[in-house]
Write a protein that holds these residues in place. Structure first.
Motif, PDB file in Angstrom:
ATOM      1  N   GLN A 189      49.436  41.678  42.338  1.00 25.62           N
ATOM      2  CA  GLN A 189      50.000  40.491  41.690  1.00 25.62           C
ATOM      3  C   GLN A 189      48.914  39.459  41.452  1.00 25.62           C
ATOM      4  OE1 GLN A 189      53.608  39.210  43.567  1.00 25.62           O
ATOM      5  NE2 GLN A 189      53.229  37.068  43.040  1.00 25.62           N
ATOM      6  N   LEU A 190      49.056  38.741  40.333  1.00 30.42           N
ATOM      7  CA  LEU A 190      48.116  37.685  39.978  1.00 30.42           C
ATOM      8  C   LEU A 190      48.904  36.521  39.395  1.00 30.42           C
ATOM      9  CD1 LEU A 190      44.966  37.024  39.212  1.00 30.42           C
ATOM     10  CD2 LEU A 190      45.752  37.628  36.940  1.00 30.42           C
ATOM     11  N   THR A 191      48.544  35.307  39.772  1.00 31.22           N
ATOM     12  CA  THR A 191      49.170  34.126  39.187  1.00 31.22           C
ATOM     13  C   THR A 191      48.089  33.208  38.648  1.00 31.22           C
ATOM     14  OG1 THR A 191      51.027  34.247  40.748  1.00 31.22           O
ATOM     15  CG2 THR A 191      50.705  32.150  39.583  1.00 31.22           C
ATOM     16  N   LEU A 192      48.177  32.894  37.360  1.00 30.54           N
ATOM     17  CA  LEU A 192      47.297  31.906  36.732  1.00 30.54           C
ATOM     18  C   LEU A 192      48.027  30.568  36.759  1.00 30.54           C
ATOM     19  CD1 LEU A 192      46.181  33.847  33.517  1.00 30.54           C
ATOM     20  CD2 LEU A 192      45.039  33.769  35.749  1.00 30.54           C
ATOM     21  N   ARG A 193      47.299  29.500  37.069  1.00 31.29           N
ATOM     22  CA  ARG A 193      47.892  28.156  37.083  1.00 31.29           C
ATOM     23  C   ARG A 193      46.982  27.211  36.318  1.00 31.29           C
ATOM     24  NH1 ARG A 193      48.847  29.883  42.412  1.00 31.29           N
ATOM     25  NH2 ARG A 193      51.072  30.056  42.856  1.00 31.29           N
ATOM     26  N   ASP A 242      48.852  37.718  28.022  1.00 28.54           N
ATOM     27  CA  ASP A 242      47.851  38.772  27.884  1.00 28.54           C
ATOM     28  C   ASP A 242      46.713  38.578  28.886  1.00 28.54           C
ATOM     29  OD1 ASP A 242      47.094  41.188  26.405  1.00 28.54           O
ATOM     30  OD2 ASP A 242      45.431  39.992  25.631  1.00 28.54           O
ATOM     31  N   LEU A 243      46.294  37.348  29.101  1.00 27.68           N
ATOM     32  CA  LEU A 243      45.230  37.076  30.076  1.00 27.68           C
ATOM     33  C   LEU A 243      45.660  37.454  31.495  1.00 27.68           C
ATOM     34  CD1 LEU A 243      43.977  33.605  28.780  1.00 27.68           C
ATOM     35  CD2 LEU A 243      42.729  35.777  28.684  1.00 27.68           C
ATOM     36  N   ALA A 244      46.877  37.073  31.870  1.00 25.64           N
ATOM     37  CA  ALA A 244      47.367  37.399  33.207  1.00 25.64           C
ATOM     38  C   ALA A 244      47.553  38.905  33.362  1.00 25.64           C
ATOM     39  CB  ALA A 244      48.684  36.662  33.487  1.00 25.64           C
ATOM     40  N   ALA A 245      48.069  39.559  32.321  1.00 33.01           N
ATOM     41  CA  ALA A 245      48.254  41.012  32.376  1.00 33.01           C
ATOM     42  C   ALA A 245      46.914  41.708  32.554  1.00 33.01           C
ATOM     43  CB  ALA A 245      48.953  41.501  31.112  1.00 33.01           C
ATOM     44  N   ALA A 283      42.370  44.129  38.222  1.00 33.51           N
ATOM     45  CA  ALA A 283      42.270  44.063  39.678  1.00 33.51           C
ATOM     46  C   ALA A 283      42.897  45.304  40.312  1.00 33.51           C
ATOM     47  CB  ALA A 283      42.941  42.797  40.207  1.00 33.51           C
ATOM     48  N   TRP A 284      44.051  45.743  39.795  1.00 32.52           N
ATOM     49  CA  TRP A 284      44.724  46.912  40.358  1.00 32.52           C
ATOM     50  C   TRP A 284      43.901  48.179  40.139  1.00 32.52           C
ATOM     51  CZ3 TRP A 284      48.285  47.940  43.794  1.00 32.52           C
ATOM     52  CH2 TRP A 284      48.722  49.258  43.913  1.00 32.52           C
ATOM     53  N   SER A 285      43.409  48.355  38.925  1.00 29.40           N
ATOM     54  CA  SER A 285      42.741  49.609  38.567  1.00 29.40           C
ATOM     55  C   SER A 285      41.254  49.630  38.903  1.00 29.40           C
ATOM     56  CB  SER A 285      42.909  49.891  37.075  1.00 29.40           C
ATOM     57  OG  SER A 285      42.205  48.923  36.305  1.00 29.40           O
ATOM     58  N   GLY A 286      40.644  48.456  38.976  1.00 29.06           N
ATOM     59  CA  GLY A 286      39.201  48.396  39.153  1.00 29.06           C
ATOM     60  C   GLY A 286      38.460  48.788  37.895  1.00 29.06           C
ATOM     61  N   LYS A 287      39.145  48.734  36.752  1.00 30.99           N
ATOM     62  CA  LYS A 287      38.583  49.154  35.466  1.00 30.99           C
ATOM     63  C   LYS A 287      38.868  48.110  34.388  1.00 30.99           C
ATOM     64  CE  LYS A 287      37.530  53.296  36.954  1.00 30.99           C
ATOM     65  NZ  LYS A 287      36.173  53.695  37.176  1.00 30.99           N
ATOM     66  N   TYR A 288      38.107  48.209  33.288  1.00 33.84           N
ATOM     67  CA  TYR A 288      38.429  47.419  32.110  1.00 33.84           C
ATOM     68  C   TYR A 288      39.752  47.948  31.564  1.00 33.84           C
ATOM     69  CZ  TYR A 288      38.152  45.244  27.540  1.00 33.84           C
ATOM     70  OH  TYR A 288      38.438  44.500  26.427  1.00 33.84           O
ATOM     71  N   CYS A 289      40.616  47.066  31.105  1.00 41.33           N
ATOM     72  CA  CYS A 289      41.941  47.472  30.633  1.00 41.33           C
ATOM     73  C   CYS A 289      42.215  46.908  29.247  1.00 41.33           C
ATOM     74  CB  CYS A 289      43.020  46.980  31.597  1.00 41.33           C
ATOM     75  SG  CYS A 289      42.870  47.680  33.241  1.00 41.33           S
ATOM     76  N   ILE A 290      43.004  47.646  28.499  1.00 40.65           N
ATOM     77  CA  ILE A 290      43.419  47.198  27.172  1.00 40.65           C
ATOM     78  C   ILE A 290      44.941  47.074  27.134  1.00 40.65           C
ATOM     79  CG2 ILE A 290      41.402  48.125  25.981  1.00 40.65           C
ATOM     80  CD1 ILE A 290      43.135  50.514  25.137  1.00 40.65           C
ATOM     81  N   THR A 291      45.404  46.181  26.286  1.00 42.86           N
ATOM     82  CA  THR A 291      46.842  45.990  26.123  1.00 42.86           C
ATOM     83  C   THR A 291      47.374  47.084  25.212  1.00 42.86           C
ATOM     84  OG1 THR A 291      46.493  43.600  26.268  1.00 42.86           O
ATOM     85  CG2 THR A 291      48.631  44.347  25.425  1.00 42.86           C
ATOM     86  N   MET A 302      52.601  21.834  34.376  1.00 43.22           N
ATOM     87  CA  MET A 302      51.848  22.821  35.139  1.00 43.22           C
ATOM     88  C   MET A 302      52.477  24.168  34.798  1.00 43.22           C
ATOM     89  SD  MET A 302      49.455  23.671  37.196  1.00 43.22           S
ATOM     90  CE  MET A 302      48.917  22.117  37.900  1.00 43.22           C
ATOM     91  N   VAL A 303      51.662  25.076  34.333  1.00 45.94           N
ATOM     92  CA  VAL A 303      52.128  26.402  33.920  1.00 45.94           C
ATOM     93  C   VAL A 303      51.664  27.427  34.944  1.00 45.94           C
ATOM     94  CG1 VAL A 303      52.048  28.150  32.097  1.00 45.94           C
ATOM     95  CG2 VAL A 303      51.965  25.717  31.489  1.00 45.94           C
ATOM     96  N   GLU A 304      52.566  28.329  35.309  1.00 45.52           N
ATOM     97  CA  GLU A 304      52.230  29.447  36.187  1.00 45.52           C
ATOM     98  C   GLU A 304      52.616  30.734  35.472  1.00 45.52           C
ATOM     99  OE1 GLU A 304      54.423  28.771  39.804  1.00 45.52           O
ATOM    100  OE2 GLU A 304      53.086  27.151  40.422  1.00 45.52           O
ATOM    101  N   VAL A 305      51.640  31.611  35.277  1.00 39.38           N
ATOM    102  CA  VAL A 305      51.883  32.900  34.642  1.00 39.38           C
ATOM    103  C   VAL A 305      51.657  33.963  35.710  1.00 39.38           C
ATOM    104  CG1 VAL A 305      51.329  34.437  32.721  1.00 39.38           C
ATOM    105  CG2 VAL A 305      50.996  31.958  32.471  1.00 39.38           C
ATOM    106  N   GLU A 306      52.741  34.614  36.098  1.00 38.37           N
ATOM    107  CA  GLU A 306      52.663  35.628  37.155  1.00 38.37           C
ATOM    108  C   GLU A 306      52.772  37.017  36.546  1.00 38.37           C
ATOM    109  OE1 GLU A 306      54.913  35.504  41.108  1.00 38.37           O
ATOM    110  OE2 GLU A 306      55.983  37.039  39.945  1.00 38.37           O
ATOM    111  N   ALA A 307      51.823  37.876  36.865  1.00 41.37           N
ATOM    112  CA  ALA A 307      51.843  39.279  36.454  1.00 41.37           C
ATOM    113  C   ALA A 307      51.909  40.125  37.710  1.00 41.37           C
ATOM    114  CB  ALA A 307      50.593  39.609  35.646  1.00 41.37           C
ATOM    115  N   LYS A 308      52.761  41.146  37.686  1.00 40.78           N
ATOM    116  CA  LYS A 308      52.942  41.997  38.861  1.00 40.78           C
ATOM    117  C   LYS A 308      53.095  43.446  38.415  1.00 40.78           C
ATOM    118  CE  LYS A 308      55.844  40.594  42.019  1.00 40.78           C
ATOM    119  NZ  LYS A 308      57.069  40.280  42.760  1.00 40.78           N
ATOM    120  N   VAL A 309      52.347  44.346  39.046  1.00 41.95           N
ATOM    121  CA  VAL A 309      52.490  45.772  38.766  1.00 41.95           C
ATOM    122  C   VAL A 309      53.879  46.208  39.199  1.00 41.95           C
ATOM    123  CG1 VAL A 309      51.665  48.102  39.321  1.00 41.95           C
ATOM    124  CG2 VAL A 309      50.020  46.229  39.035  1.00 41.95           C
TER     125      VAL A 309
END
Length: 158
Positions: free
Chosen positions: A7-11, A35-38, A44-52, A69-76
């Protein structure tokens, strides 16, 4: 270490240059943040460069105001062999309050790639509780629906 950061949260604060003609944050700005949060979460999950590969089911529930204040949460929520399905939620609110309201949500699919752009395997994610199982099962059902929609959309190609 790959396979540990699910999981990652941008603020950040919504800025005046994010405003549309109606005085609210532009939907395109929210899509960029998603897209940035994804990407950050998938990398971070894969340890690789990722594409959408896909972003869908996007729902704009409530507007974001400049200065929020904006929070964008991405979770596998599901992993395939080379892809990661991510549940994304965007929340916003007054920066002086800890209360944030849901503004946007969607699912994004990111694919891990090597230096030549070829898909590479990602660590498997396994749900550990009932809520995670529900999200994983939903991601699988959405994947099946996307296949049907993709077949139908081919009629629109010229």
């Amino acid at each position: 270490m790959p396979g540990t950061e699910r999981q990652l949260t941008l603020r950040f604060l919504a800025e005046p240059n994010d405003v549309n003609f109606g005085g609210k944050v532009h939907g395109g700005a929210a899509m960029k943040w998603i897209d940035l949060a994804a990407y950050g979460c998938a990398a971070a999950w894969s340890g690789k460069y990722c594409i959408t590969a896909y972003v869908g089911g996007m729902r704009f529930v409530r507007p974001i105001l400049v200065g929020n204040m904006v929070e964008v949460e991405a979770k596998v929520i599901y992993t395939g062999r080379t892809s990661m399905h991510l549940g994304i939620q965007v929340r916003a609110g007054d920066p002086t309050s800890d209360q944030k309201h849901l503004t946007t949500h969607c699912v994004a699919i990111m694919v891990a790639v090597d230096d030549e752009g070829n898909p590479v395997p990602v660590p498997e994610w396994k749900p550990t509780d009932e809520k995670d199982i529900i999200m994983r099962d939903s991601a699988i059902r959405l994947m099946q629906m996307r296949e049907k929609i993709g077949n139908e959309m081919s009629a629109h190609l010229s």
